[in-house]
Design a protein around this motif. Structure first.
Motif, PDB file in Angstrom:
ATOM      1  N   ILE A  90     -29.540  32.970   2.721  1.00 24.06           N
ATOM      2  CA  ILE A  90     -28.271  32.431   3.699  1.00 24.06           C
ATOM      3  C   ILE A  90     -28.572  31.363   4.568  1.00 24.06           C
ATOM      4  CG2 ILE A  90     -26.230  33.077   5.549  1.00 24.06           C
ATOM      5  CD1 ILE A  90     -26.731  36.039   4.295  1.00 24.06           C
ATOM      6  N   TYR A  91     -29.478  31.119   5.141  1.00 24.67           N
ATOM      7  CA  TYR A  91     -30.012  30.130   5.962  1.00 24.67           C
ATOM      8  C   TYR A  91     -30.076  28.808   5.140  1.00 24.67           C
ATOM      9  CZ  TYR A  91     -31.629  33.171   9.649  1.00 24.67           C
ATOM     10  OH  TYR A  91     -31.532  33.992  10.825  1.00 24.67           O
ATOM     11  N   TYR A  92     -30.660  28.910   3.724  1.00 21.09           N
ATOM     12  CA  TYR A  92     -30.920  27.947   3.035  1.00 21.09           C
ATOM     13  C   TYR A  92     -29.816  27.409   2.456  1.00 21.09           C
ATOM     14  CZ  TYR A  92     -32.227  25.363  -1.315  1.00 21.09           C
ATOM     15  OH  TYR A  92     -32.063  24.438  -2.288  1.00 21.09           O
ATOM     16  N   VAL A  93     -28.775  28.258   2.073  1.00 23.96           N
ATOM     17  CA  VAL A  93     -27.431  27.937   1.422  1.00 23.96           C
ATOM     18  C   VAL A  93     -26.736  27.026   2.742  1.00 23.96           C
ATOM     19  CG1 VAL A  93     -25.284  28.857   0.702  1.00 23.96           C
ATOM     20  CG2 VAL A  93     -27.210  29.573  -0.079  1.00 23.96           C
ATOM     21  N   GLU A  94     -26.735  27.646   3.706  1.00 27.33           N
ATOM     22  CA  GLU A  94     -25.657  26.898   4.674  1.00 27.33           C
ATOM     23  C   GLU A  94     -26.644  25.574   5.107  1.00 27.33           C
ATOM     24  OE1 GLU A  94     -25.446  29.813   8.121  1.00 27.33           O
ATOM     25  OE2 GLU A  94     -23.728  30.809   7.039  1.00 27.33           O
ATOM     26  N   GLU A  95     -27.749  25.335   5.119  1.00 24.70           N
ATOM     27  CA  GLU A  95     -28.465  24.231   5.475  1.00 24.70           C
ATOM     28  C   GLU A  95     -28.151  23.106   4.426  1.00 24.70           C
ATOM     29  OE1 GLU A  95     -32.876  22.432   6.186  1.00 24.70           O
ATOM     30  OE2 GLU A  95     -32.633  24.740   6.243  1.00 24.70           O
ATOM     31  N   THR A  96     -28.273  23.660   3.229  1.00 22.93           N
ATOM     32  CA  THR A  96     -27.949  22.616   2.032  1.00 22.93           C
ATOM     33  C   THR A  96     -26.348  22.315   2.069  1.00 22.93           C
ATOM     34  OG1 THR A  96     -29.531  23.909   0.806  1.00 22.93           O
ATOM     35  CG2 THR A  96     -27.946  22.627  -0.570  1.00 22.93           C
ATOM     36  N   GLN A  97     -25.496  22.991   2.400  1.00 22.68           N
ATOM     37  CA  GLN A  97     -24.142  22.773   2.554  1.00 22.68           C
ATOM     38  C   GLN A  97     -24.019  21.753   3.548  1.00 22.68           C
ATOM     39  OE1 GLN A  97     -22.296  26.532   2.837  1.00 22.68           O
ATOM     40  NE2 GLN A  97     -21.004  25.903   1.015  1.00 22.68           N
ATOM     41  N   LEU A  98     -24.532  21.960   4.621  1.00 25.19           N
ATOM     42  CA  LEU A  98     -24.374  20.981   5.798  1.00 25.19           C
ATOM     43  C   LEU A  98     -25.099  19.582   5.536  1.00 25.19           C
ATOM     44  CD1 LEU A  98     -25.151  23.213   8.983  1.00 25.19           C
ATOM     45  CD2 LEU A  98     -23.286  22.036   8.166  1.00 25.19           C
ATOM     46  N   HIS A  99     -26.258  19.750   4.668  1.00 22.95           N
ATOM     47  CA  HIS A  99     -26.925  18.547   4.214  1.00 22.95           C
ATOM     48  C   HIS A  99     -26.108  17.779   3.156  1.00 22.95           C
ATOM     49  CE1 HIS A  99     -30.005  15.611   2.598  1.00 22.95           C
ATOM     50  NE2 HIS A  99     -29.636  16.218   1.598  1.00 22.95           N
ATOM     51  N   ASN A 100     -25.438  18.585   2.269  1.00 20.75           N
ATOM     52  CA  ASN A 100     -24.587  17.801   1.224  1.00 20.75           C
ATOM     53  C   ASN A 100     -23.274  17.189   1.955  1.00 20.75           C
ATOM     54  OD1 ASN A 100     -26.445  18.508  -0.729  1.00 20.75           O
ATOM     55  ND2 ASN A 100     -25.185  20.233  -1.324  1.00 20.75           N
ATOM     56  N   LEU A 101     -23.015  17.721   2.793  1.00 18.73           N
ATOM     57  CA  LEU A 101     -21.719  17.095   3.735  1.00 18.73           C
ATOM     58  C   LEU A 101     -21.939  15.708   4.052  1.00 18.73           C
ATOM     59  CD1 LEU A 101     -20.114  20.012   5.635  1.00 18.73           C
ATOM     60  CD2 LEU A 101     -19.229  18.969   3.587  1.00 18.73           C
ATOM     61  N   ASP A 102     -23.387  15.399   4.436  1.00 21.46           N
ATOM     62  CA  ASP A 102     -23.586  14.579   5.163  1.00 21.46           C
ATOM     63  C   ASP A 102     -24.283  13.362   4.132  1.00 21.46           C
ATOM     64  OD1 ASP A 102     -24.365  12.972   7.380  1.00 21.46           O
ATOM     65  OD2 ASP A 102     -26.363  13.460   7.752  1.00 21.46           O
ATOM     66  N   ALA A 103     -24.491  13.850   3.026  1.00 19.69           N
ATOM     67  CA  ALA A 103     -24.734  12.957   1.729  1.00 19.69           C
ATOM     68  C   ALA A 103     -23.741  11.969   1.390  1.00 19.69           C
ATOM     69  CB  ALA A 103     -25.489  13.737   0.622  1.00 19.69           C
ATOM     70  N   PRO A 104     -24.087  10.864   1.142  1.00 23.36           N
ATOM     71  CA  PRO A 104     -23.183   9.780   0.682  1.00 23.36           C
ATOM     72  C   PRO A 104     -22.397  10.329  -0.719  1.00 23.36           C
ATOM     73  CG  PRO A 104     -25.025   8.665   0.315  1.00 23.36           C
ATOM     74  CD  PRO A 104     -25.526   9.882   1.165  1.00 23.36           C
ATOM     75  N   HIS A 105     -21.333   9.991  -0.993  1.00 24.06           N
ATOM     76  CA  HIS A 105     -20.623  10.304  -2.103  1.00 24.06           C
ATOM     77  C   HIS A 105     -21.367   9.257  -3.382  1.00 24.06           C
ATOM     78  CE1 HIS A 105     -17.804  11.826  -5.266  1.00 24.06           C
ATOM     79  NE2 HIS A 105     -17.701  10.412  -5.403  1.00 24.06           N
ATOM     80  N   ARG A 106     -21.591   9.554  -4.411  1.00 20.23           N
ATOM     81  CA  ARG A 106     -22.157   8.953  -5.493  1.00 20.23           C
ATOM     82  C   ARG A 106     -21.682   9.470  -6.667  1.00 20.23           C
ATOM     83  NH1 ARG A 106     -28.341   9.100  -5.729  1.00 20.23           N
ATOM     84  NH2 ARG A 106     -27.827  11.212  -5.689  1.00 20.23           N
ATOM     85  N   PRO A 107     -20.823   8.539  -7.467  1.00 23.65           N
ATOM     86  CA  PRO A 107     -19.980   8.722  -8.655  1.00 23.65           C
ATOM     87  C   PRO A 107     -21.074   8.879  -9.898  1.00 23.65           C
ATOM     88  CG  PRO A 107     -19.548   6.621  -8.057  1.00 23.65           C
ATOM     89  CD  PRO A 107     -20.152   7.098  -6.847  1.00 23.65           C
ATOM     90  N   LEU A 108     -21.445  10.117 -10.299  1.00 26.59           N
ATOM     91  CA  LEU A 108     -22.586  10.273 -11.315  1.00 26.59           C
ATOM     92  C   LEU A 108     -22.136   9.646 -12.591  1.00 26.59           C
ATOM     93  CD1 LEU A 108     -23.049  14.079 -10.968  1.00 26.59           C
ATOM     94  CD2 LEU A 108     -24.528  12.104  -9.973  1.00 26.59           C
ATOM     95  N   LYS A 109     -21.017   9.635 -13.232  1.00 32.62           N
ATOM     96  CA  LYS A 109     -20.880   8.604 -14.187  1.00 32.62           C
ATOM     97  C   LYS A 109     -21.006   7.229 -14.325  1.00 32.62           C
ATOM     98  CE  LYS A 109     -17.993  11.642 -16.195  1.00 32.62           C
ATOM     99  NZ  LYS A 109     -17.831  12.498 -17.730  1.00 32.62           N
ATOM    100  N   ARG A 110     -20.716   6.718 -13.345  1.00 31.50           N
ATOM    101  CA  ARG A 110     -21.216   5.135 -13.119  1.00 31.50           C
ATOM    102  C   ARG A 110     -22.815   5.179 -13.087  1.00 31.50           C
ATOM    103  NH1 ARG A 110     -21.530   2.299  -7.941  1.00 31.50           N
ATOM    104  NH2 ARG A 110     -22.186   0.309  -8.693  1.00 31.50           N
ATOM    105  N   SER A 111     -23.435   5.625 -12.480  1.00 28.82           N
ATOM    106  CA  SER A 111     -24.934   5.682 -12.257  1.00 28.82           C
ATOM    107  C   SER A 111     -25.327   6.109 -13.639  1.00 28.82           C
ATOM    108  CB  SER A 111     -25.412   6.523 -11.165  1.00 28.82           C
ATOM    109  OG  SER A 111     -25.097   7.928 -11.218  1.00 28.82           O
ATOM    110  N   GLN A 112     -24.756   6.895 -14.153  1.00 27.88           N
ATOM    111  CA  GLN A 112     -25.603   7.425 -15.632  1.00 27.88           C
ATOM    112  C   GLN A 112     -25.321   6.332 -16.648  1.00 27.88           C
ATOM    113  OE1 GLN A 112     -23.432  11.137 -16.552  1.00 27.88           O
ATOM    114  NE2 GLN A 112     -24.848  12.504 -15.381  1.00 27.88           N
ATOM    115  N   SER A 113     -24.085   5.641 -16.619  1.00 22.36           N
ATOM    116  CA  SER A 113     -23.823   4.620 -17.732  1.00 22.36           C
ATOM    117  C   SER A 113     -24.719   3.413 -17.156  1.00 22.36           C
ATOM    118  CB  SER A 113     -22.260   4.328 -17.446  1.00 22.36           C
ATOM    119  OG  SER A 113     -22.024   3.937 -16.394  1.00 22.36           O
ATOM    120  N   GLU A 114     -25.017   3.238 -16.091  1.00 20.09           N
ATOM    121  CA  GLU A 114     -26.033   2.018 -15.513  1.00 20.09           C
ATOM    122  C   GLU A 114     -27.510   2.285 -16.084  1.00 20.09           C
ATOM    123  OE1 GLU A 114     -25.717   1.384 -11.510  1.00 20.09           O
ATOM    124  OE2 GLU A 114     -23.586   0.952 -11.609  1.00 20.09           O
TER     125      GLU A 114
END
Length: 139
Positions: A90-114
């Motif tokens: 539970i500690y790991y899951v909650e910490e990961t969720q908080l980390h992901n909220l702080d991560a910048p949004h990167r569209p995967l399709k664009r970076s994959q096509s690049e």
């Protein structure tokens, strides 16, 4: 635990059980009263006799902080192997969720096509078809 810089408007509601040790007896009602005084935290009777149910928004609280606060106040949590493993998960899951909220949004399709574009640019061009010429022209 680090809180995200940009807090989303939608709540991230978590409902958890905090399980206490058998000894010392009588610590569950005291801990329940103590947790009931914390803002933005809902406390209810747990599913088991030695448990307290808590509901909170992850933007304001996390289980690691709540249990750490209880341990700092002298309460004893259940230390069976299963409880320790569930707690760590539970500690790991909650910490990961908080980390992901702080991560910048990167569209995967664009970076994959690049990535494919860059790989294709480095690849030598020409006729790379492994099919024999007579099979390519077969009609």
């Amino acid at each position: 635990m680090k809180r995200p810089a940009v807090i989303p408007k939608t709540p991230i509601r978590k409902e958890r059980n905090i399980l206490f040790a058998k000894f010392p007896p009588g610590q569950v009602p005291e801990a329940s009263d103590y947790l009931g005084k914390i803002e933005r935290l809902e406390v209810q009777r747990g599913e088991q006799p030695r448990a307290i149910g808590v509901a909170y928004d992850l933007r304001h609280h996390c289980l690691e902080e709540l249990e750490g606060t209880l341990q700092d106040k002298g309460y004893h949590l259940d230390n069976t192997l299963m409880s320790k493993m569930m707690r760590a998960l539970i500690y790991y899951v909650e910490e990961t969720q908080l980390h992901n909220l702080d991560a910048p949004h990167r569209p995967l399709k664009r970076s994959q096509s690049e990535a494919y574009t860059h790989a294709w640019e480095r690849h030598p061009h020409g006729d790379h078809d492994e099919t024999p010429p007579e099979w390519r022209e077969y009609k």
